[in-house]
Design a protein around this motif. Structure first.
Motif, PDB file in Angstrom:
ATOM      1  N   TYR A 121       0.364  12.639   2.867  1.00 18.53           N
ATOM      2  CA  TYR A 121       1.307  11.593   3.346  1.00 18.53           C
ATOM      3  C   TYR A 121       1.188  10.349   2.854  1.00 18.53           C
ATOM      4  CZ  TYR A 121       3.811   8.463   6.424  1.00 18.53           C
ATOM      5  OH  TYR A 121       4.522   7.431   6.985  1.00 18.53           O
ATOM      6  N   TYR A 122      -0.005   9.605   2.789  1.00 21.51           N
ATOM      7  CA  TYR A 122      -0.146   8.215   2.413  1.00 21.51           C
ATOM      8  C   TYR A 122       0.056   8.100   0.809  1.00 21.51           C
ATOM      9  CZ  TYR A 122      -1.590   6.869   7.173  1.00 21.51           C
ATOM     10  OH  TYR A 122      -1.768   6.522   8.381  1.00 21.51           O
ATOM     11  N   ARG A 123      -0.406   9.311   0.337  1.00 26.96           N
ATOM     12  CA  ARG A 123      -0.424   9.288  -1.219  1.00 26.96           C
ATOM     13  C   ARG A 123       1.113   9.250  -1.648  1.00 26.96           C
ATOM     14  NH1 ARG A 123      -3.051  13.970  -2.068  1.00 26.96           N
ATOM     15  NH2 ARG A 123      -4.814  13.072  -1.550  1.00 26.96           N
ATOM     16  N   ILE A 124       2.131   9.955  -1.003  1.00 27.42           N
ATOM     17  CA  ILE A 124       3.443   9.850  -1.385  1.00 27.42           C
ATOM     18  C   ILE A 124       4.213   8.976  -0.956  1.00 27.42           C
ATOM     19  CG2 ILE A 124       5.631  11.562  -1.193  1.00 27.42           C
ATOM     20  CD1 ILE A 124       3.669  14.038  -0.981  1.00 27.42           C
ATOM     21  N   SER A 125       3.925   8.346   0.406  1.00 25.84           N
ATOM     22  CA  SER A 125       4.940   7.408   0.996  1.00 25.84           C
ATOM     23  C   SER A 125       4.669   6.084   0.727  1.00 25.84           C
ATOM     24  CB  SER A 125       4.553   7.644   2.680  1.00 25.84           C
ATOM     25  OG  SER A 125       3.347   7.281   3.215  1.00 25.84           O
ATOM     26  N   GLY A 126       3.415   5.823  -0.103  1.00 26.40           N
ATOM     27  CA  GLY A 126       2.869   4.355  -0.501  1.00 26.40           C
ATOM     28  C   GLY A 126       2.436   3.836   0.950  1.00 26.40           C
ATOM     29  N   ARG A 127       1.395   2.966   0.467  1.00 24.28           N
ATOM     30  CA  ARG A 127       0.596   1.970   1.723  1.00 24.28           C
ATOM     31  C   ARG A 127       1.034   0.796   1.634  1.00 24.28           C
ATOM     32  NH1 ARG A 127      -2.799   4.828  -1.572  1.00 24.28           N
ATOM     33  NH2 ARG A 127      -4.356   3.060  -2.056  1.00 24.28           N
ATOM     34  N   ARG A 128       1.804   0.127   2.764  1.00 22.08           N
ATOM     35  CA  ARG A 128       2.618  -1.205   2.559  1.00 22.08           C
ATOM     36  C   ARG A 128       1.432  -2.210   3.433  1.00 22.08           C
ATOM     37  NH1 ARG A 128       6.089   2.603   3.003  1.00 22.08           N
ATOM     38  NH2 ARG A 128       6.439   2.555   5.097  1.00 22.08           N
ATOM     39  N   ARG A 129       0.862  -1.574   4.362  1.00 22.95           N
ATOM     40  CA  ARG A 129       0.167  -2.280   5.303  1.00 22.95           C
ATOM     41  C   ARG A 129      -1.611  -2.151   5.063  1.00 22.95           C
ATOM     42  NH1 ARG A 129       1.788  -0.339  10.609  1.00 22.95           N
ATOM     43  NH2 ARG A 129       1.278   1.591   9.579  1.00 22.95           N
ATOM     44  N   ALA A 130      -2.203  -3.094   5.692  1.00 22.38           N
ATOM     45  CA  ALA A 130      -3.562  -2.913   5.618  1.00 22.38           C
ATOM     46  C   ALA A 130      -4.005  -1.760   6.349  1.00 22.38           C
ATOM     47  CB  ALA A 130      -4.496  -4.087   6.356  1.00 22.38           C
ATOM     48  N   TRP A 131      -3.249  -1.263   7.802  1.00 21.35           N
ATOM     49  CA  TRP A 131      -3.654  -0.180   8.203  1.00 21.35           C
ATOM     50  C   TRP A 131      -3.411   0.963   7.641  1.00 21.35           C
ATOM     51  CZ3 TRP A 131      -6.435  -0.689  12.493  1.00 21.35           C
ATOM     52  CH2 TRP A 131      -6.230  -1.824  13.336  1.00 21.35           C
ATOM     53  N   ASP A 132      -2.481   1.220   6.651  1.00 20.00           N
ATOM     54  CA  ASP A 132      -2.215   2.360   5.882  1.00 20.00           C
ATOM     55  C   ASP A 132      -3.412   2.516   4.844  1.00 20.00           C
ATOM     56  OD1 ASP A 132       0.206   2.739   6.773  1.00 20.00           O
ATOM     57  OD2 ASP A 132       1.193   1.371   5.502  1.00 20.00           O
ATOM     58  N   ASP A 133      -3.871   1.621   4.333  1.00 24.22           N
ATOM     59  CA  ASP A 133      -5.183   1.520   3.549  1.00 24.22           C
ATOM     60  C   ASP A 133      -6.201   2.293   4.135  1.00 24.22           C
ATOM     61  OD1 ASP A 133      -4.391   1.204   0.720  1.00 24.22           O
ATOM     62  OD2 ASP A 133      -4.305  -0.728   1.357  1.00 24.22           O
ATOM     63  N   TYR A 134      -6.543   1.509   5.469  1.00 24.16           N
ATOM     64  CA  TYR A 134      -7.528   1.985   6.158  1.00 24.16           C
ATOM     65  C   TYR A 134      -7.779   3.557   6.608  1.00 24.16           C
ATOM     66  CZ  TYR A 134     -10.684   2.129  10.303  1.00 24.16           C
ATOM     67  OH  TYR A 134     -11.680   2.668  11.074  1.00 24.16           O
ATOM     68  N   TYR A 135      -6.430   3.810   7.414  1.00 28.60           N
ATOM     69  CA  TYR A 135      -6.618   5.045   7.592  1.00 28.60           C
ATOM     70  C   TYR A 135      -6.524   6.270   6.459  1.00 28.60           C
ATOM     71  CZ  TYR A 135      -5.240   3.394  12.286  1.00 28.60           C
ATOM     72  OH  TYR A 135      -5.397   2.462  13.413  1.00 28.60           O
ATOM     73  N   TYR A 136      -5.934   5.808   5.354  1.00 22.72           N
ATOM     74  CA  TYR A 136      -5.981   6.903   4.289  1.00 22.72           C
ATOM     75  C   TYR A 136      -7.239   6.828   3.610  1.00 22.72           C
ATOM     76  CZ  TYR A 136      -4.755   8.206  -0.681  1.00 22.72           C
ATOM     77  OH  TYR A 136      -4.800   8.916  -1.759  1.00 22.72           O
ATOM     78  N   ALA A 137      -8.279   5.626   3.760  1.00 22.19           N
ATOM     79  CA  ALA A 137      -9.620   5.732   3.357  1.00 22.19           C
ATOM     80  C   ALA A 137     -10.484   6.647   4.242  1.00 22.19           C
ATOM     81  CB  ALA A 137     -10.045   4.177   3.110  1.00 22.19           C
ATOM     82  N   VAL A 138     -10.298   6.541   5.336  1.00 23.98           N
ATOM     83  CA  VAL A 138     -10.929   7.218   6.376  1.00 23.98           C
ATOM     84  C   VAL A 138     -10.630   8.719   6.474  1.00 23.98           C
ATOM     85  CG1 VAL A 138     -11.314   7.832   9.015  1.00 23.98           C
ATOM     86  CG2 VAL A 138     -11.094   5.531   8.068  1.00 23.98           C
ATOM     87  N   VAL A 139      -9.282   9.020   5.973  1.00 26.55           N
ATOM     88  CA  VAL A 139      -9.040  10.604   5.913  1.00 26.55           C
ATOM     89  C   VAL A 139      -9.770  11.062   4.706  1.00 26.55           C
ATOM     90  CG1 VAL A 139      -7.019  11.848   5.378  1.00 26.55           C
ATOM     91  CG2 VAL A 139      -7.069  10.433   7.364  1.00 26.55           C
ATOM     92  N   LEU A 140      -9.560  10.182   3.479  1.00 26.39           N
ATOM     93  CA  LEU A 140     -10.130  10.736   2.278  1.00 26.39           C
ATOM     94  C   LEU A 140     -11.857  10.840   2.308  1.00 26.39           C
ATOM     95  CD1 LEU A 140      -8.293   8.585  -0.251  1.00 26.39           C
ATOM     96  CD2 LEU A 140      -8.006  10.806   0.198  1.00 26.39           C
ATOM     97  N   ALA A 141     -12.411   9.980   3.091  1.00 27.62           N
ATOM     98  CA  ALA A 141     -13.810  10.025   3.072  1.00 27.62           C
ATOM     99  C   ALA A 141     -14.093  10.989   3.940  1.00 27.62           C
ATOM    100  CB  ALA A 141     -14.521   8.711   3.849  1.00 27.62           C
ATOM    101  N   ILE A 142     -13.478  11.674   5.178  1.00 25.31           N
ATOM    102  CA  ILE A 142     -13.964  12.548   5.704  1.00 25.31           C
ATOM    103  C   ILE A 142     -13.649  13.940   5.124  1.00 25.31           C
ATOM    104  CG2 ILE A 142     -13.224  14.022   7.949  1.00 25.31           C
ATOM    105  CD1 ILE A 142     -12.166  11.467   9.318  1.00 25.31           C
ATOM    106  N   GLY A 143     -12.655  13.865   4.244  1.00 28.51           N
ATOM    107  CA  GLY A 143     -12.505  14.967   3.427  1.00 28.51           C
ATOM    108  C   GLY A 143     -13.467  15.257   2.122  1.00 28.51           C
ATOM    109  N   GLY A 144     -13.948  14.090   1.854  1.00 26.86           N
ATOM    110  CA  GLY A 144     -15.046  14.285   0.612  1.00 26.86           C
ATOM    111  C   GLY A 144     -14.895  13.542  -0.328  1.00 26.86           C
ATOM    112  N   ASP A 145     -13.442  13.095  -0.542  1.00 25.02           N
ATOM    113  CA  ASP A 145     -13.024  12.096  -1.584  1.00 25.02           C
ATOM    114  C   ASP A 145     -13.495  10.861  -1.680  1.00 25.02           C
ATOM    115  OD1 ASP A 145     -11.771  10.774  -3.850  1.00 25.02           O
ATOM    116  OD2 ASP A 145      -9.763  11.388  -3.406  1.00 25.02           O
ATOM    117  N   ILE A 146     -14.923  10.660  -2.017  1.00 22.15           N
ATOM    118  CA  ILE A 146     -15.411   9.120  -1.898  1.00 22.15           C
ATOM    119  C   ILE A 146     -14.961   8.226  -2.773  1.00 22.15           C
ATOM    120  CG2 ILE A 146     -17.809   8.314  -1.879  1.00 22.15           C
ATOM    121  CD1 ILE A 146     -17.624  10.472   0.144  1.00 22.15           C
ATOM    122  N   ALA A 147     -14.616   8.391  -4.020  1.00 24.03           N
ATOM    123  CA  ALA A 147     -14.163   7.618  -5.015  1.00 24.03           C
ATOM    124  C   ALA A 147     -12.594   7.164  -4.425  1.00 24.03           C
ATOM    125  CB  ALA A 147     -13.874   8.178  -6.344  1.00 24.03           C
TER     126      ALA A 147
END
Length: 212
Positions: A121-147
């Motif tokens: 969702y975040y990858r496709i829709s874009g991240r316009r706010r700091a919150w978007d980057d934050y939640y995207y980062a948390v989801v990625l980290a939980i999923g193992g995409d550390i970079a």
């Protein structure tokens, strides 16, 4: 039909949403689909000018303390306001609104059933706010995409950092950035955040969190 339009809305929501497993939040017009570390919220939003309801449906991530009740993804559903004033069909209109809410809940359940769905969702829709980057980062980290997670955490302070809450969010992002490569420590930290967030007006979560 009850004369109280709130009672009509509650009755129709209970009939349609309760069988899906949604729970009414106290005596409000908000219904919650609880997934432990995130929820789907349905709000039959009142108007300041007329008796009736708009419809808001969206995702609330419980990944930052104090975030309960926010619409982090989604919100107003593109349906007309249903007006109870002088309407003989209000009960039918409320039932239709509840059915639309059901459709939206089922769509979101499918879309966000996995971590990849959330990340996509975040990858496709874009991240316009700091919150978007934050939640995207948390989801990625939980999923193992550390970079990917580290890059998203680093993007948080590139947004406006004017208010105290914005600076606090940037600080949290920096702390989680350091933990991202240690999965055990990261997951335990996120678990603590979720539990503290749930303690603000939500029931205890009796089982372990599942990050699919």
């Amino acid at each position: 039909m009850p004369t109280d339009h709130n009672a009509v809305i509650t009755s129709q929501a209970r009939q349609v949403l309760k069988p899906l497993g949604l729970v009414r939040q106290g005596k409000s017009r908000v219904w919650i689909d609880d997934h432990g570390w995130w929820t789907i919220q349905v709000e039959f939003q009142p108007s300041s000018w007329s008796k009736g309801s708009y419809l808001n449906v969206g995702i609330n991530w419980l990944l930052y303390e104090g975030s309960v009740g926010a619409f982090n993804i989604g919100s107003r559903v593109d349906v007309p306001f249903i007006d109870a004033t002088g309407s003989e069909s209000f009960e039918q209109d409320a039932h239709g609104l509840a059915l639309r809410a059901k459709d939206e809940v089922e769509k979101l359940r499918t879309q966000f059933a996995t971590l990849e769905g959330a990340a996509s969702y975040y990858r496709i829709s874009g991240r316009r706010r700091a919150w978007d980057d934050y939640y995207y980062a948390v989801v990625l980290a939980i999923g193992g995409d550390i970079a990917g997670a580290r890059a998203a955490f680093e993007s948080v302070p590139t947004h406006r950092m004017q208010y105290g809450w914005e600076k606090a969010l940037a600080q949290r992002a920096a702390e989680l950035h350091k933990l991202a490569s240690n999965r055990t420590a990261f997951i335990e930290t996120i678990r603590g955040i979720v539990l503290r967030t749930r303690s603000i007006g939500m029931p205890e979560w009796e089982s372990d969190f599942v990050f699919p």
